[in-house]
Every structure is written in C-alpha cells, then in structure tokens.
Design an enzyme around this catalytic site. Structure first.
Site, short mmCIF file in Angstrom:
data_model
loop_
_atom_site.label_atom_id
_atom_site.label_comp_id
_atom_site.label_asym_id
_atom_site.label_seq_id
_atom_site.Cartn_x
_atom_site.Cartn_y
_atom_site.Cartn_z
N CYS A 78 0.90 -1.27 0.01
CA CYS A 78 0.52 -0.50 -0.40
C CYS A 78 0.49 0.79 -0.11
O CYS A 78 1.58 1.44 1.18
CB CYS A 78 -0.64 -0.17 1.49
SG CYS A 78 -1.96 1.29 1.92
N SER A 111 0.08 4.13 0.68
CA SER A 111 0.08 5.53 1.40
C SER A 111 1.00 4.79 2.69
O SER A 111 1.49 5.57 3.68
CB SER A 111 -1.95 5.06 2.18
OG SER A 111 -2.46 5.90 0.51
N CYS A 118 -0.65 3.55 -7.06
CA CYS A 118 -1.10 2.68 -5.88
C CYS A 118 -1.73 1.69 -6.07
O CYS A 118 -2.22 1.30 -7.24
CB CYS A 118 -2.98 3.90 -5.59
SG CYS A 118 -4.26 2.84 -4.52
N THR A 119 -1.78 0.59 -5.00
CA THR A 119 -1.22 -1.18 -5.60
C THR A 119 -3.21 -1.16 -6.06
O THR A 119 -3.43 -2.90 -6.63
CB THR A 119 -1.23 -2.27 -4.33
OG1 THR A 119 -2.45 -1.47 -3.36
CG2 THR A 119 0.67 -1.57 -4.57
#
EC number: 5.1.1.3
Length: 261
Positions: free
Chosen positions: A71, A73, A182-183
């Site tokens: 992730c 973030s 973003c994954t």
C-alpha cells in the site's frame, strides 16, 4: 518461507500476483484492513498507529519471515515505525517514479495515486531525486480505488467513470508514461490503458517488489529445501459486504477468507 502481504483493501493483490509468479514455492498470507479502508483518507498519525498495531499483531499470529506493505499510503508513512517495531524484513511499495523517468521519451509523465500519496513530501522527494528534468503531473483519485474494489468484487464498472477520473490528462498530447502509484490501479490497467491510449506506458512497482522479496529470502537455505505445497490465505478485519469476493480471491490462488481478530 512465509510472506505476509498487507494492504487496506484488495489493491495489494496486484503485488501478491507478482510475488507468486516470482516466488511460487512460498507460503502467503494476505491481510487487508477493510475496516479502515481507504487509507488514503486517514490522518497521517492515525494511519501510522493503525498499521503498526495491526501488523505487530499479525506478525505475532502468523510468524512470517517477511512483510510486504503493499500500500503506497501506508508505505510512505509507516515504514520507519514498522522497522523500529518489528525484527523481520519489511518491504514497502513506493510510486515507480524512477522507472517512469527512465522510460519517458518526452520527459513528461504522470503519477496516478491516492490524494494522500500525491500530497506527501515523500512523493515530492522522489520526483526531485529521480525526475528533476521531467515535467511530472500529479493526480490523486479515490474514485479509481473504489472502482478497483468494485471490479474485484465482481461488479461491473463503467469506462466513462475511469475517463472522468483521468479527464485532465486527456488534454496532454505528449504524456507518454503513467505511474500507477496505488496498488489498486493495476487491477484497472486495461481500463486505464483504453482511456489513455496505447502510446502511454503504464508503470507499477509489482515486479520490482517481487524481485526484492526474492533477493532478501533467496539467501535463506530453507527457500531451496523441499517444503509443503505452497498455500495462500486471505484475512480481513471486517466481514466483506460482497459475498462474491471469495470467488474473486480464488483467482489469486487464495484458498480461504477469514476474519482477522
């Protein structure tokens, strides 16, 4: 060898897929914190505290050899605290800005991520370090994260919604590369490519993460010894609302979905 892959939602499955292809004999646990999804909208300190507490508990329960924080973030904020807390290797995911800068011919590329990731100084520093001679467009989208979750849950998504999210970039005629920062976004790779056109190269970190995990664990003799058949199980922090999710998870060789408590 056992690898714990962690994300706030199903986006990390794009990393898990690369890990399984590169390291097919390992055991995998996939933990997603859908109770706090999406991470991109959490306060920074709230996110760090949540990730450290949850992964400390998960490491004690699963006893993995390595953790992949799949992730962006969570990686950009919590890796220092995680590495101070846990004694096993922690591999994070960061936007593939260096790769995009190497691939871009026009020296004009985009970084597509969550709003939190595009606003963080970590992303600015990656651009300063690896793409200072490039024009870099930053675009944060929560809508695409939600669309990726819907797609994996078996729901249909409208291409027009993807086009709406990327509308500002359709005005550029020399944008030749886009970082999927973003994954979740590799799950929408086909739709994003269709909207942006074949002239745009899409770059993500999945293969690089898989290679990093292999290099960290391949020195361990146990990796080369015979072991039980590779298995992968999924764990969530809240019962998923969509009952078809397990069927979709099976496409990623995840044989079960359990509540993590």
């Amino acid at each position: 060898m056992h690898v714990l892959v962690f994300d706030s939602g199903v986006g990390g499955l794009s990393v898990l897929e690369q890990l399984q292809q590169r390291n097919p004999n390992m055991q995998y646990s996939y933990l997603f914190d859908n109770l706090y999804f999406p991470y991109g909208e959490l306060d920074d300190q709230q996110l760090i505290t949540r990730v450290v507490e949850l992964l400390t508990k998960a490491v004690n329960k699963f006893n993995p050899d390595l953790v992949v924080v799949a992730c962006n973030s969570a990686s950009t904020l919590s890796l220092p605290s995680l590495r101070e807390t846990l004694s096993i290797p922690i591999v994070g995911v960061v936007p593939a800005i260096k790769s995009a800068a190497n691939k871009s011919i026009t020296r004009h590329f985009g970084v597509l991520a969550t709003p939190g990731t595009v606003e963080r100084s970590y992303t600015e520093q990656l651009i300063a370090d690896f793409a200072k001679d490039c024009r870099v467009e930053l675009l944060g989208s929560t809508l695409l994260v939600q669309l990726a979750e819907q797609k994996l849950a078996g729901e249909s998504i409208a291409l027009e919604d993807v086009k709406q999210a990327l509308a500002s970039w359709l005005l550029f005629d020399d944008l030749d590369c886009v970082v999927l920062g973003c994954t979740h976004f590799p799950l929408l790779k086909d739709e994003i490519q269709q909207v942006l056109g074949e002239r745009v190269c899409l770059v993500d970190s999945g293969a690089a993460i898989a290679n990093r995990v292999h290099s960290l664990l391949s020195t361990n003799e146990a990796l080369n010894l015979s072991q039980k058949k590779a298995e992968a199980h999924a764990y969530c922090t809240m019962h998923p609302a969509n009952s078809s999710l397990l069927k979709q998870l099976q496409a990623y060789q995840l044989s079960s979905l359990q509540l993590f408590t």
